[in-house]
Write an enzyme that holds these catalytic residues in place. Structure first.
Site, mmCIF file in Angstrom:
data_model
loop_
_atom_site.group_PDB
_atom_site.id
_atom_site.type_symbol
_atom_site.label_atom_id
_atom_site.label_comp_id
_atom_site.label_asym_id
_atom_site.label_seq_id
_atom_site.Cartn_x
_atom_site.Cartn_y
_atom_site.Cartn_z
ATOM 1 N N MET A 63 0.812 -1.214 0.000
ATOM 2 C CA MET A 63 0.000 0.000 0.000
ATOM 3 C C MET A 63 0.852 1.273 0.000
ATOM 4 S SD MET A 63 -3.212 -0.562 -0.210
ATOM 5 C CE MET A 63 -4.310 -1.991 -0.136
ATOM 6 N N ASN A 89 -7.808 -1.669 6.991
ATOM 7 C CA ASN A 89 -7.265 -2.191 8.252
ATOM 8 C C ASN A 89 -5.736 -2.237 8.294
ATOM 9 O OD1 ASN A 89 -7.342 -4.143 10.709
ATOM 10 N ND2 ASN A 89 -6.326 -5.357 9.109
ATOM 11 N N ILE A 91 -1.654 -1.607 8.234
ATOM 12 C CA ILE A 91 -0.721 -0.572 8.708
ATOM 13 C C ILE A 91 0.688 -0.935 8.253
ATOM 14 C CG2 ILE A 91 -1.823 0.516 10.718
ATOM 15 C CD1 ILE A 91 -0.507 -1.648 12.478
ATOM 16 N N TYR A 153 2.945 6.670 14.111
ATOM 17 C CA TYR A 153 1.719 5.867 13.994
ATOM 18 C C TYR A 153 0.492 6.693 14.382
ATOM 19 C CZ TYR A 153 -1.623 2.221 15.467
ATOM 20 O OH TYR A 153 -2.748 1.444 15.656
ATOM 21 N N LYS A 157 -3.062 7.906 12.369
ATOM 22 C CA LYS A 157 -4.406 7.528 12.829
ATOM 23 C C LYS A 157 -5.253 8.778 13.088
ATOM 24 C CE LYS A 157 -4.121 2.951 12.857
ATOM 25 N NZ LYS A 157 -4.870 2.159 11.864
ATOM 26 N N ILE A 188 -4.793 -5.065 21.568
ATOM 27 C CA ILE A 188 -5.340 -6.350 21.110
ATOM 28 C C ILE A 188 -4.208 -7.383 21.014
ATOM 29 C CG2 ILE A 188 -6.669 -7.480 19.246
ATOM 30 C CD1 ILE A 188 -8.161 -5.120 20.625
ATOM 31 N N ASP A 189 -4.556 -8.650 21.248
ATOM 32 C CA ASP A 189 -3.510 -9.688 21.362
ATOM 33 C C ASP A 189 -3.005 -10.220 20.013
ATOM 34 O OD1 ASP A 189 -5.631 -11.240 20.516
ATOM 35 O OD2 ASP A 189 -5.636 -12.586 22.248
ATOM 36 N N THR A 190 -2.764 -9.358 19.045
ATOM 37 C CA THR A 190 -2.164 -9.834 17.787
ATOM 38 C C THR A 190 -0.666 -10.092 18.025
ATOM 39 O OG1 THR A 190 -1.696 -7.595 16.997
ATOM 40 C CG2 THR A 190 -3.822 -8.519 16.414
HETATM 41 N N1 LIG Z 1 -3.079 -4.871 17.753
HETATM 42 C C1 LIG Z 1 -3.370 -3.797 18.465
HETATM 43 O O1 LIG Z 1 -3.080 -3.690 19.680
HETATM 44 C C2 LIG Z 1 -4.105 -2.669 17.826
HETATM 45 C C3 LIG Z 1 -4.345 -2.611 16.468
HETATM 46 N N2 LIG Z 1 -5.040 -1.555 15.945
HETATM 47 C C4 LIG Z 1 -5.279 -1.468 14.511
HETATM 48 O O2 LIG Z 1 -5.781 -2.684 14.025
HETATM 49 C C5 LIG Z 1 -5.350 -2.879 12.674
HETATM 50 C C6 LIG Z 1 -4.706 -4.242 12.533
HETATM 51 O O3 LIG Z 1 -3.625 -4.341 13.444
HETATM 52 P P1 LIG Z 1 -2.938 -5.748 13.763
HETATM 53 O O4 LIG Z 1 -3.845 -6.838 13.367
HETATM 54 O O5 LIG Z 1 -2.428 -5.689 15.134
HETATM 55 O O6 LIG Z 1 -1.704 -5.690 12.783
HETATM 56 P P2 LIG Z 1 -0.831 -6.855 12.103
HETATM 57 O O7 LIG Z 1 0.574 -6.383 12.167
HETATM 58 O O8 LIG Z 1 -1.164 -8.197 12.638
HETATM 59 O O9 LIG Z 1 -1.342 -6.823 10.570
HETATM 60 C C7 LIG Z 1 -0.995 -5.798 9.718
HETATM 61 C C8 LIG Z 1 -1.417 -6.199 8.315
HETATM 62 O O10 LIG Z 1 -1.013 -5.164 7.400
HETATM 63 C C9 LIG Z 1 -0.235 -5.768 6.358
HETATM 64 N N3 LIG Z 1 0.771 -4.810 5.887
HETATM 65 C C10 LIG Z 1 1.915 -4.420 6.496
HETATM 66 N N4 LIG Z 1 2.584 -3.541 5.728
HETATM 67 C C11 LIG Z 1 1.842 -3.378 4.609
HETATM 68 C C12 LIG Z 1 2.025 -2.626 3.411
HETATM 69 N N5 LIG Z 1 3.101 -1.848 3.222
HETATM 70 N N6 LIG Z 1 1.079 -2.709 2.451
HETATM 71 C C13 LIG Z 1 -0.005 -3.499 2.605
HETATM 72 N N7 LIG Z 1 -0.241 -4.240 3.710
HETATM 73 C C14 LIG Z 1 0.682 -4.183 4.698
HETATM 74 C C15 LIG Z 1 0.384 -7.010 6.984
HETATM 75 O O11 LIG Z 1 0.699 -8.006 6.052
HETATM 76 P P3 LIG Z 1 2.076 -8.093 5.218
HETATM 77 O O12 LIG Z 1 3.189 -7.902 6.176
HETATM 78 O O13 LIG Z 1 1.982 -9.436 4.590
HETATM 79 O O14 LIG Z 1 1.976 -6.996 4.192
HETATM 80 C C16 LIG Z 1 -0.779 -7.485 7.845
HETATM 81 O O15 LIG Z 1 -1.688 -8.231 7.060
HETATM 82 C C17 LIG Z 1 -4.417 -1.706 12.350
HETATM 83 O O16 LIG Z 1 -5.106 -0.711 11.656
HETATM 84 C C18 LIG Z 1 -4.012 -1.213 13.727
HETATM 85 O O17 LIG Z 1 -3.684 0.144 13.715
HETATM 86 C C19 LIG Z 1 -5.511 -0.552 16.708
HETATM 87 C C20 LIG Z 1 -5.288 -0.553 18.042
HETATM 88 C C21 LIG Z 1 -4.567 -1.615 18.713
HETATM 89 C C1 LIG Z 2 -1.260 1.177 25.481
HETATM 90 C C2 LIG Z 2 -2.322 1.707 24.574
HETATM 91 C C3 LIG Z 2 -3.636 1.754 25.320
HETATM 92 C C4 LIG Z 2 -3.680 2.839 26.355
HETATM 93 C C5 LIG Z 2 -4.939 2.772 27.143
HETATM 94 O O1 LIG Z 2 -4.862 3.008 28.345
HETATM 95 O O2 LIG Z 2 -5.999 2.490 26.647
HETATM 96 C C6 LIG Z 2 -2.470 0.889 23.318
HETATM 97 C C7 LIG Z 2 -3.666 1.400 22.509
HETATM 98 C C8 LIG Z 2 -3.308 1.294 21.067
HETATM 99 C C9 LIG Z 2 -2.060 0.484 21.047
HETATM 100 C C10 LIG Z 2 -1.156 0.520 19.807
HETATM 101 C C11 LIG Z 2 -1.874 0.410 18.557
HETATM 102 O O3 LIG Z 2 -2.722 1.202 18.254
HETATM 103 C C12 LIG Z 2 -1.435 -0.669 17.612
HETATM 104 C C13 LIG Z 2 0.004 -0.583 17.358
HETATM 105 C C14 LIG Z 2 0.253 -1.494 16.236
HETATM 106 C C15 LIG Z 2 1.243 -2.589 16.348
HETATM 107 O O4 LIG Z 2 0.661 -3.838 16.049
HETATM 108 C C16 LIG Z 2 2.060 -2.643 17.622
HETATM 109 C C17 LIG Z 2 1.437 -2.091 18.802
HETATM 110 C C18 LIG Z 2 0.799 -0.733 18.696
HETATM 111 C C19 LIG Z 2 1.859 0.339 18.674
HETATM 112 C C20 LIG Z 2 -0.104 -0.588 19.943
HETATM 113 C C21 LIG Z 2 0.660 -0.356 21.245
HETATM 114 C C22 LIG Z 2 -0.270 -0.225 22.481
HETATM 115 C C23 LIG Z 2 -1.304 0.849 22.315
HETATM 116 C C24 LIG Z 2 -0.592 2.171 22.261
#
Ligand SMILES: NC(=O)C1=CN([C@@H]2O[C@H](COP(=O)(O)OP(=O)(O)OC[C@H]3O[C@@H](n4cnc5c(N)ncnc54)[C@H](OP(=O)(O)O)[C@@H]3O)[C@@H](O)[C@H]2O)C=CC1
Ligand SMILES: C[C@H](CCC(=O)O)[C@H]1CC[C@H]2[C@@H]3C(=O)C[C@@H]4C[C@H](O)CC[C@]4(C)[C@H]3CC[C@]12C
Length: 265
Positions: A63, A89, A91, A153, A157, A188-190
Site C-alpha cells: 500500500m 485495516n 498498517i 503511527y 491515525k 489487542i492480542d495480535t
Molecule cells: N493490535 C493492536 O493492539 C491494535 C491494532 N489496531 C489497529 O488494528 C489494525 C490491525 O492491526 P494488527 O492486526 O495488530 O496488525 P498486524 O501487524 O497483525 O497486521 C498488519 C497487516 O497489514 C499488512 N501490511 C503491512 N505492511 C503493509 C504494506 N506496506 N502494504 C499493505 N499491507 C501491509 C500485513 O501483512 P504483510 O506484512 O503481509 O503486508 C498485515 O496483514 C491496524 O489498523 C491497527 O492500527 C488498533 C489498536 C490496537
Molecule cells: C497502550 C495503549 C492503550 C492505552 C490505554 O490506556 O488504553 C495501546 C492502545 C493502542 C495500542 C497501539 C496500537 O494502536 C497498535 C500498534 C500497532 C502494532 O501492532 C504494535 C502495537 C501498537 C503500537 C499498539 C501499542 C499499544 C497501544 C498504544
C-alpha cells in the site's frame, strides 16, 4: 448478517484483518483480501473457503504504492461486479519508541496508513453508492488521544479521523447513503502488538477474534464509531476533553519504562 455481500479486507494476512476474513467467511460473504505476503494470503484464502465463504480471493502488493491501492478496488469490481463493504485495516511498519526526528518516516507511513485509505475510498465510492454500502476504518485509541512511543503511527491515525469524520458529514449533506464507521481499538492480542509492547504496557490485551467481530458488526449496523474494548476506549475519551491532566497521569501509569527497549513493529 453479511451473507452474499461483497467485501474487501486490507491487511488480512495476519492479526485482526485475518480474523475479520474468517468471520466474513463463516457468514457466507464474497471476500477479497490483500496484504504484501502472498504465502500468508493463500493460506487465509484456503481457510476462508473451508469456513464457507461464498468466494475468496487475494491480491498481493504494498500500500505504499497508491496505484496498487486502486488496483485492489478494480479487482473487486472485476470479480464481484460491485462492492458492499470496504474494510480498511492495514498498517505499515514503524517503531515503538521515542520519536527519533525522522520526518521522512512519518511521510512514508502517512502514505501507507492514510493516503492509501483515502485512495481506496475514492476508487470504491461509485460501487458503494450503488449498493448503499459501508466503509469501515480501523483506527486506535492512539488516533484519538496522544500517547507516548507511537508518534508517527498516532499521526497517521489522527489523520484518518480528520478525513473520514469530515467526509461522513459531507455524505449526510449530500444524501450519500454510504456509512463510515471509525473503529477506536485498544490493545489487542495480535502477534505484532504482543511482540512489541508486552512488558511495557501493563493492561491485558483483548482478544483479536472478538475485536474483529465487533468491527464487522459496527460496519454492518452503520455505526459512526466502534469502541473496543468499550471501557478501555470510551472512558479515556470521555476524560480527554474534561479532565486531560487526570487522563494523562492515568495513561502514563500504564507504561512500565523499566522494561522499555525501542522495537521495530
Ligand atoms: N493490535 C493492536 O493492539 C491494535 C491494532 N489496531 C489497529 O488494528 C489494525 C490491525 O492491526 P494488527 O492486526 O495488530 O496488525 P498486524 O501487524 O497483525 O497486521 C498488519 C497487516 O497489514 C499488512 N501490511 C503491512 N505492511 C503493509 C504494506 N506496506 N502494504 C499493505 N499491507 C501491509 C500485513 O501483512 P504483510 O506484512 O503481509 O503486508 C498485515 O496483514 C491496524 O489498523 C491497527 O492500527 C488498533 C489498536 C490496537
Ligand atoms: C497502550 C495503549 C492503550 C492505552 C490505554 O490506556 O488504553 C495501546 C492502545 C493502542 C495500542 C497501539 C496500537 O494502536 C497498535 C500498534 C500497532 C502494532 O501492532 C504494535 C502495537 C501498537 C503500537 C499498539 C501499542 C499499544 C497501544 C498504544
Amino acid at each position: 448478517m453479511l451473507k452474499g455481500k461483497r467485501v474487501i479486507v486490507t491487511g488480512a494476512s495476519s492479526g485482526i484483518g485475518e480474523q475479520m476474513a474468517y468471520h466474513l467467511a463463516k457468514m457466507g460473504s464474497h471476500i477479497l483480501i490483500t496484504a504484501r505476503t502472498e504465502e500468508k494470503l493463500k493460506k487465509v484464502v484456503a481457510q476462508c473457503t473451508h469456513l464457507g465463504a461464498a468466494s475468496a480471493h487475494y491480491i498481493a502488493g504494498s500500500m505504499d504504492n497508491l496505484t496498487f491501492a486502486k488496483q485492489v478496488v478494480h479487482k473487486a469490481e472485476n470479480l464481484f461486479g460491485g462492492l458492499d463493504m470496504l474494510i480498511l485495516n492495514h498498517i505499515g511498519h514503524t517503531y515503538f519508541g521515542y520519536f527519533d526526528g525522522n520526518v521522512d518516516h512519518v511521510r512514508d507511513l502517512l502514505k501507507i496508513n492514510f493516503l492509501s485509505y483515502a485512495t481506496m475510498t475514492v476508487a470504491a465510492l461509485p460501487m458503494l453508492k450503488i449498493s448503499n454500502g459501508n466503509i469501515v476504518v480501523v483506527s486506535s485509541v492512539a488516533g484519538k488521544i496522544g500517547l507516548p512511543l507511537t508518534v508517527p503511527y498516532s499521526t497517521t491515525k489522527f489523520a484518518l479521523d480528520g478525513f473520514f469524520s469530515s467526509l461522513r458529514m459531507e455524505f449526510i449533506q449530500q444524501k450519500t447513503n454510504v456509512s463510515i464507521t471509525l473503529c477506536i481499538i485498544s490493545y489487542i492480542d495480535t502477534d505484532s502488538a504482543l511482540k512489541t509492547v508486552s512488558g511495557v504496557i501493563q493492561q491485558p490485551a483483548a482478544p483479536k477474534e472478538e475485536c474483529a467481530l465487533e468491527i464487522i458488526k459496527g460496519g454492518f449496523l452503520r455505526k459512526r464509531e466502534v469502541y473496543y474494548q468499550y471501557h478501555a476506549t470510551k472512558i479515556p475519551l470521555l476524560l480527554r476533553d474534561w479532565a486531560p491532566e487526570i487522563l494523562q497521569s492515568l495513561l502514563l501509569m500504564n507504561y512500565n519504562m523499566d522494561n522499555f527497549q525501542r522495537k521495530e513493529v
